[in-house]
Design a protein around this motif. Structure first.
Motif, mmCIF file in Angstrom:
data_model
loop_
_atom_site.group_PDB
_atom_site.id
_atom_site.type_symbol
_atom_site.label_atom_id
_atom_site.label_comp_id
_atom_site.label_asym_id
_atom_site.label_seq_id
_atom_site.Cartn_x
_atom_site.Cartn_y
_atom_site.Cartn_z
ATOM 1 N N LYS A 63 -70.907 27.831 9.958
ATOM 2 C CA LYS A 63 -70.086 26.670 10.293
ATOM 3 C C LYS A 63 -68.610 26.951 10.033
ATOM 4 O O LYS A 63 -67.748 26.553 10.822
ATOM 5 N N GLN A 64 -68.310 27.643 8.926
ATOM 6 C CA GLN A 64 -66.916 27.961 8.602
ATOM 7 C C GLN A 64 -66.275 28.852 9.657
ATOM 8 O O GLN A 64 -65.082 28.742 9.935
ATOM 9 N N GLU A 65 -67.042 29.751 10.250
ATOM 10 C CA GLU A 65 -66.510 30.656 11.261
ATOM 11 C C GLU A 65 -66.522 30.045 12.654
ATOM 12 O O GLU A 65 -66.178 30.711 13.635
ATOM 13 N N GLU B 174 -73.813 27.817 6.047
ATOM 14 C CA GLU B 174 -72.470 27.331 5.704
ATOM 15 C C GLU B 174 -71.400 28.281 6.228
ATOM 16 O O GLU B 174 -70.368 27.844 6.755
ATOM 17 N N GLN B 175 -71.633 29.597 6.098
ATOM 18 C CA GLN B 175 -70.676 30.579 6.607
ATOM 19 C C GLN B 175 -70.563 30.472 8.125
ATOM 20 O O GLN B 175 -69.466 30.589 8.692
#
Length: 833
Positions: A553-555, A550-551
Motif C-alpha cells: 500500500k505504501q508503494e 502494508e508495504q
C-alpha cells in the motif's frame, strides 16, 4: 451521438451541453430518413459534458427509472401550467450543472431540457411557447432571447437560399466550438444542434442534396488525397474521423477502394469496436461490395475478434462462394471462442464440399481439438495432414505436439517431435510444456539440457515453462541453475520470470531466496507482489505476509482480487479477524467486487474466528456459490459443533442442485461427531457411496472412528477399523487412541498405541496420550515406563503453538515445553482435545 446518462443507479444524473438540443430525437429522425431520401450526414461528434446531479430528482435518487420519469413529467406539467413561477436560466447559466428552469419558491424543483427522463413532448411544447411567458432571471429578458431566435432564423433562411456561400465544416472541425457552417464573407456561424434552432432546421439539413453544400477548402476536389489520410487516421486510432471521411466519399458518389474498407475494419478489430465495425459493414453493403470475398474475410475476422461470432457466421453464410480462406476464418472464429465442436463440424463440411484445407486450416482445427479436447478427431486430422503433405511443416508439427500433449497422449507428442526433420524453439517449448502438463518435470528438464546441446537458444517462454515444471517437483539445485541461465540470457528483468522465480524458491522452501529475488526485481507488478505473499502464506509466515501488504500500500501498488483473496486466507489461518476486516474494507473501497473465491475466504475467516453468524451472513449474500462455498460453511458449523445446522445446510445444498463431494462429507461427518449425532453420521456414511457416488477415503474413515469414539462406542470403533476395506493408517489409530484416553479405556488404548508406534515410531503424540490414560488410572509406574521408552528411542515432545491477535498484532504463544514463558507442563497431563 450524445445522450443523457446516469451513474450508480442514482436518479436525475444528467448532462446538458448548451448546443445539444434534443439530440436523441434528431438521431431517430436522422436514421429513419435513410430509406426515403438521399444518404444523410453522419452524426456530429461532440465531447460529453461532465455528468451532474439533477436537483429535481434528488429526492428520488434511489427510485427506479419509472418513478423518476413520472416525477420529471409531473414537474414539466407544473411548469407549463404556469411558467411565470419559474426562473428561465438558459441563456446566462455558466455551466451545465445549473438547471434550465428553477422554481421561484421551491428551490428543490429544477428542470433540465436534456434530462433523459423528460417526456418526448417537452421540446415540442417549449418550441411553440409564446415568448414572454417565462419570467426573466438576473436581468435576462425575453426580448433578448427573442432577438437571438430571430437572428438565427434569418441566418438559416440565408443558408438555405444559397448554401454555396457557406463553408461546410462538419467533417473537419476538431471541436464542437467550431461552427458547422460559416459564411464565406461575413463569417457568421451556425450550429445544427444550437438550442435556439427550431426542429425544421435539422429536418431540412438532413434532406438537402449533398451537391447543394460546398465543401470546405475544396474537400471534394481533394477526395483522392483523403484516401491516404484514412489509413493514417486508422493507424493513429482516430477511427471515427476516418469513418466519417469515407462516409462523405460514399455520399458524394466517390467509390473508395477495397483496401480503404479493409483498413477501417482492421482499425475496428484493434479497438474491439463492434459498433463502428457495423457502420463499416453498412457502408460496404451500400456500395455493393458485400459479395467481395476479400472484404467478407475481413468482416468475418472483425466480427469474431469483436466477440460476435453470430454476426461472423451471418456474413459467411451470405457470401455467394466460399473459398478456403473464408472457411478457415470462420473455423478460427468458432475455435477461438471455445466452440470447438462447431469448428470441427465446419472443417468436416469444408472437406465434404471438396475444399482442400491449407496449412492454416489444419493448424486452426488442431487447436480446436486441443481445447475440447478431442483425441479421436485430432488423430483423424493428423491423417489428413499426412495425406496433404503438410507433416514436415514446422508450424503444423508444433501444433500436433501441442494437441497430443493437451489430449494426454505424451507418447504420440514425443513421436511427432522425434519425426520432425526441422525443429525450432517453439517445437521444443511445445514438447517441454507437454511434459510439464503431465507432471513429468524430470523429462522436461532433460529436454531442456538436450535443447542447449543442440545449440537452440531458449526464449523467455522456455524459461516460463521450465520454472513452472521445476517448482512442481521442488528441484532446488536445478532451479538455481535455471536462475543463472536466465541471468546469462538477459531475461533477469522480465517481470513474469521474476514472479515465477519467487514462486519456485518458495515451493522449494527457500523463502529467503524468494525474497531476495523479489527485492532485486527492477519492476514489480501486482502478480509479483501476490507471488511473494503466497510464498509467505505457504510457509506459515503470516506476520511477514501482512507486513508485505502494508508495504504494498505504501508503494502505491493496487492489489487485485487474487491478492486480496490470499491476504484474507492468511488472516483466516491465524484467526486475525481485525486485520481481515480491514483488508476486506480496503478491497471494497478500491471498487473491486468480491468474487466467489473472496466470498469463500471470508466465510472461512469468520468461521475460524468463531463468528459463525457473520460467516452465514456472508454466505447468504453471495450472488454466486460453488461447492467450495457450501463446504466451507458446513465446515464452519462443524468447527462450532453445530451438527444439526450442518446437516440442514447439506440438504439445502442438494435441493439447489449442488452435488456434494468428498470434502462435503468429511465436514458433515465431523459435525456429527462433535454434536454426538451417531445414528445420523452412520446413515450419511452409508449413503455416501450408495446415493452420491463418493468413495470413502481415509479421512472419512477417521471421521467415523472419531464419531464412534466420542460417543463412547470404543468397541464398535475398533471393530470398524478392523473391517475397513483399506489398510488403516496412523491417523485412524491415533483417533481411536484419543477416544480411549477420553474414556479411560486402557486395553483398547494400548492396542491403538502399539499400532501407531509400529507405523510412526518417532511420533511423540501416542506416548503422551497413553501416558495420560495411565496417569488418569493412577498407574504411575506405567507412566514412568512410557517416559523412559520415549527417552530410549529418542522421542521428544515438540512444543505446541497458538496464534493470538492483540492490538492488531499477531503473537505466537507456546503452551507446552516453552521454558521462556514458565509454562513447562507435565506431558502426562496434556489433553488431546
Amino acid at each position: 451521438m450524445a445522450a443523457a446518462t446516469t451513474a450508480g443507479g442514482g436518479g436525475g444524473l444528467c448532462w446538458s451541453p448548451s448546443r445539444n438540443h434534443d439530440q436523441s430525437a434528431h438521431f431517430v429522425f436522422f436514421y429513419s430518413h435513410l430509406s426515403a431520401t438521399a444518404p444523410p450526414p453522419p452524426p456530429i461528434v461532440r465531447p460529453r459534458a461532465p455528468m451532474v446531479a439533477d436537483n429535481s430528482m434528488a429526492s428520488t435518487s434511489k427510485e427506479d427509472p419509472k418513478r423518476q420519469a413520472s416525477r420529471t413529467q409531473q414537474l414539466w406539467e407544473e411548469f407549463f401550467s404556469d411558467p411565470s413561477q419559474w426562473w428561465d436560466n438558459r441563456s446566462n447559466k455558466k455551466n451545465s450543472r445549473f438547471p434550465d428552469f428553477k422554481h421561484r419558491s421551491t428551490a428543490e424543483k429544477a428542470l433540465w431540457i436534456d434530462n433523459r427522463f423528460n417526456p418526448p413532448w417537452v421540446h415540442a411544447r417549449l418550441s411553440v411557447m409564446v415568448q414572454g411567458q417565462e419570467q426573466e432571471h438576473s436581468g435576462y429578458s425575453i426580448p433578448e432571447a427573442s432577438g437571438k431566435v430571430a437572428r438565427a432564423e434569418q441566418l438559416w433562411q440565408e443558408f438555405f437560399s444559397d448554401p454555396s456561400q457557406w463553408w461546410d465544416n462538419r467533417y473537419i472541425k476538431k471541436s464542437p466550438r467550431y461552427p458547422d457552417f460559416k459564411h464565406k464573407s461575413t463569417h457568421e456561424a451556425l450550429w445544427i444542434e444550437d438550442w435556439l434552432d427550431l426542429p425544421w432546421v435539422k429536418e431540412k439539413v438532413a434532406t438537402m442534396a449533398w451537391g447543394q453544400i460546398q465543401s470546405f477548402s475544396g474537400l471534394r476536389s481533394r477526395m483522392p488525397d483523403s484516401l491516404g489520410n484514412v489509413s493514417k487516421l486508422c493507424q493513429k486510432g482516430r477511427l471515427k474521423e476516418a469513418l466519417h471521411m469515407v462516409e462523405l466519399m460514399v455520399r458524394q458518389n466517390i467509390q473508395a477502394p477495397i483496401n480503404t474498407y479493409v483498413c477501417l475494419l482492421k482499425g475496428c478489430t484493434r479497438r474491439k469496436d463492434l459498433a463502428e465495425g457495423k457502420r463499416v459493414h453498412a457502408l460496404i453493403v451500400r456500395t455493393g461490395l458485400d459479395s467481395n470475398s476479400f472484404l467478407g474475410n475481413a468482416l468475418i475476422n472483425m466480427y469474431a475478434k469483436c466477440g460476435s461470432v453470430l454476426d461472423a457466421r451471418q456474413v459467411f453464410d451470405s457470401m455467394p462462394e466460399h473459398n478456403v480462406f473464408l472457411w478457415t476464418t470462420i473455423i478460427s472464429a468458432y475455435a477461438n471462442h471455445g466452440q470447438g465442436e462447431e469448428a470441427i463440424n465446419l472443417f468436416q463440411q469444408m472437406q465434404k464440399k471438396g475444399i482442400l484445407p491449407n496449412k492454416v486450416a489444419f493448424v486452426v482445427v488442431l487447436k480446436a481439438c486441443a481445447r475440447i479436447p478431442s483425441l479421436e478427431q485430432g488423430k483423424q486430422v493428423h491423417e489428413d495432414i499426412i495425406k496433404s503433405g503438410f507433416e514436415s511443416d514446422v508450424i503444423v508439427g508444433n501444433t500436433l505436439i501441442d494437441m497430443y500433449a493437451k489430449c494426454g497422449c505424451i507418447e504420440e507428442a514425443c513421436q511427432v517431435f522425434n519425426n520432425m526433420h526441422k525443429r525450432d524453439v517453439v517445437s521444443l517449448n511445445a514438447m517441454i510444456a507437454g511434459y510439464a502438463q503431465q507432471g513429468l518435470g524430470n523429462e522436461a528438464l532433460a529436454l531442456y539440457e538436450q535443447m542447449k546441446q543442440e545449440g537452440v537458444q531458449p526464449d523467455n517462454i522456455t524459461y516460463v515453462i521450465l520454472l513452472k515444471a521445476r517448482a512442481s517437483i521442488a528441484a532446488l539445485e536445478q532451479g538455481k541453475q535455471l536462475h543463472l541461465d536466465i541471468i546469462k540470457s538477459g531475461f533477469e528483468s522480465d517481470v513474469i520470470l521474476g514472479s515465477l522465480l519467487v514462486d519456485m524458491y518458495a515451493k522449494c522452501g527457500c523463502i529467503e531466496d524468494a525474497r531476495h529475488v523479489f527485492n532485486s526485481m527492477p519492476e514489480r507488478d501486482v502478480v509479483s507482489w501476490t507471488a511473494m505473499v503466497v510464498a509467505y502464506a505457504q510457509q506459515g509466515l503470516v506476520k511477514e505476509a501482512l507486513a508485505l501488504y502494508e508495504q504494498m500500500k505504501q508503494e502505491g501498488v493496487q492489489p487485485d482480487i487474487v491478492t486480496y483473496a490470499v491476504f484474507l486466507k492468511a488472516c483466516a489461518s491465524t484467526a486475525a479477524l481485525e486485520q481481515g476486516n480491514q483488508i476486506y474494507l480496503d478491497m471494497i473501497q478500491s471498487g473491486l467486487e468480491p468474487d466467489v473465491i473472496v466470498g469463500n475466504t471470508l466465510v472461512d475467516m469468520y468461521a475460524k474466528c468463531g463468528r459463525i453468524d457473520d460467516a452465514r451472513q456472508v454466505f447468504n449474500t453471495m450472488h454466486e456459490r460453488d461447492v467450495v462455498t457450501w463446504n466451507t460453511m458446513i465446515a464452519g458449523y462443524a468447527q462450532q459443533g453445530l451438527g444439526k445446522e450442518a446437516i440442514i445446510l447439506l440438504e439445502q445444498m442438494q435441493r439447489e442442485g449442488i452435488k456434494p463431494n468428498q470434502v462435503t462429507f468429511v465436514s458433515v461427518l465431523s459435525s456429527c461427531s462433535h454434536s454426538g449425532l451417531v445414528d445420523k453420521g452412520r446413515h450419511l456414511f452409508d449413503s455416501m457411496c450408495k446415493d452420491h457416488g463418493v468413495i470413502p477415503t481415509m479421512d472419512h474413515y477417521a471421521c467415523m472412528v472419531d464419531l464412534l469414539g466420542r460417543a463412547g462406542c470404543l468397541a464398535d470403533a475398533e471393530d470398524f477399523i478392523n473391517k475397513m476395506p483399506i489398510q488403516p493408517n496412523a491417523l485412524i489409530w491415533m483417533t481411536l487412541l484419543g477416544s480411549a484416553k477420553n474414556h479411560g479405556h486402557l486395553e483398547i488404548g494400548r492396542r491403538a498405541f502399539d499400532s501407531v508406534v509400529k507405523m510412526e515410531p518417532e511420533n511423540a503424540a501416542p506416548y503422551v496420550l497413553l501416558s495420560n490414560i495411565y496417569a488418569a488410572a493412577s498407574r504411575r509406574d506405567e507412566v514412568a515406563n512410557i517416559r523412559k521408552g520415549m527417552s530410549d528411542v529418542g522421542v521428544k515432545k515438540v512444543p505446541g503453538c497458538t496464534w493470538n491477535e492483540v492490538g492488531n498484532q499477531l503473537h505466537a504463544s507456546f503452551v507446552v515445553g516453552d521454558a521462556s514463558d514458565g509454562l513447562q507442563l507435565d506431558p502426562c497431563r496434556i489433553d488431546s482435545n
